[in-house]
Design an enzyme around this catalytic site. Structure first.
Site, PDB file in Angstrom:
ATOM      1  N   ARG A 186      13.861   3.009  -4.452  1.00 43.90           N
ATOM      2  CA  ARG A 186      13.887   2.453  -5.824  1.00 43.90           C
ATOM      3  C   ARG A 186      14.475   3.941  -6.567  1.00 43.90           C
ATOM      4  O   ARG A 186      14.926   3.569  -7.798  1.00 43.90           O
ATOM      5  CB  ARG A 186      12.760   1.949  -6.327  1.00 43.90           C
ATOM      6  CG  ARG A 186      12.630   0.571  -5.599  1.00 43.90           C
ATOM      7  CD  ARG A 186      11.572  -0.267  -6.195  1.00 43.90           C
ATOM      8  NE  ARG A 186      10.058   0.265  -6.479  1.00 43.90           N
ATOM      9  CZ  ARG A 186       9.090  -0.133  -6.938  1.00 43.90           C
ATOM     10  NH1 ARG A 186       9.356  -1.405  -7.544  1.00 43.90           N
ATOM     11  NH2 ARG A 186       8.052   0.498  -7.194  1.00 43.90           N
TER      12      ARG A 186
ATOM     13  N   GLU B 177      -0.873   3.954  -0.817  1.00 46.81           N
ATOM     14  CA  GLU B 177      -2.140   3.272  -1.179  1.00 46.81           C
ATOM     15  C   GLU B 177      -2.404   2.121   0.078  1.00 46.81           C
ATOM     16  O   GLU B 177      -3.481   1.737  -0.027  1.00 46.81           O
ATOM     17  CB  GLU B 177      -1.662   2.443  -2.511  1.00 46.81           C
ATOM     18  CG  GLU B 177      -1.123   3.039  -3.411  1.00 46.81           C
ATOM     19  CD  GLU B 177       0.278   3.177  -3.797  1.00 46.81           C
ATOM     20  OE1 GLU B 177       1.003   2.449  -4.581  1.00 46.81           O
ATOM     21  OE2 GLU B 177       0.955   3.897  -2.762  1.00 46.81           O
TER      22      GLU B 177
END
Length: 190
Positions: A78, A115
């Protein structure tokens, strides 16, 4: 799907507060993606609105121009939504940092924790000359693992300086703590 509701954020530039007009409602929050318990901030909704995409790009461009980099580096995937366009607009080279195994030549590699798992990223060993002023761009600063790994890759080129620029920062994940000793700018901080 949940949507963020605030439309105006205050950011800081030196000692001056600046109001950034970005429609935060354009960022979709997707629960439990890519794994249960993770809230994914989907910026493709900004890309789907040409006016908002241009507004965000212009805000990022202003930040990048203040820094006056020699090279702009974007993180897969991204980070590629804005970094190549910033480099093109500023007449600078763009350097991609990609997921392991995606670059065809000799690379430097760094691994890091996410994460929700772990990963590795790479940069070509001849990506840019040493002693450059580097602007690192990614869409979101979350836990800081990816950005920290990218900084380690960039440091292999003995840069004069590194500045990190993010569209959005998830402050509750404390990603800045992993990026000490470099300047960080984020358009939106939540």
């Amino acid at each position: 799907m949940e949507w963020l509701t605030s439309t105006i954020f205050t950011i800081f530039a030196g000692n001056i507060d600046i109001i950034v007009m970005i429609d935060i409602n354009k960022i979709r929050v997707v629960p439990d993606f890519p794994t249960p318990g993770i809230q994914f901030f989907d910026i493709t909704t900004i890309l789907n609105d040409a006016t908002e995409y241009q507004n965000v790009f212009q805000e990022l461009l202003q930040k990048a121009q203040i820094y006056k980099p020699d090279v702009i580096i974007g993180l897969e995937a991204r980070g590629y939504y804005f970094a190549p366009a910033l480099a093109l607009e500023m007449g600078l080279p763009f350097v991609p940092i990609r997921k392991k195994g995606k670059l065809p030549f000799h690379t430097f590699t760094e691994s890091y924790d996410l994460e929700y798992g772990s990963a590795s990223i790479e940069i070509h060993q001849d990506a840019f000359p040493k002693h450059q002023k580097v602007l690192l761009f990614d869409d979101i600063l979350a836990t800081g693992g990816t950005a920290q790994a990218a900084v380690k890759l960039i440091q292999k080129f003995d840069p004069d300086s590194i500045q990190a620029l993010f569209l959005m920062e998830l402050s509750f994940l404390n990603g800045r703590e992993k990026l000490q000793n470099i300047a960080i700018e984020s358009l939106l901080i939540v």
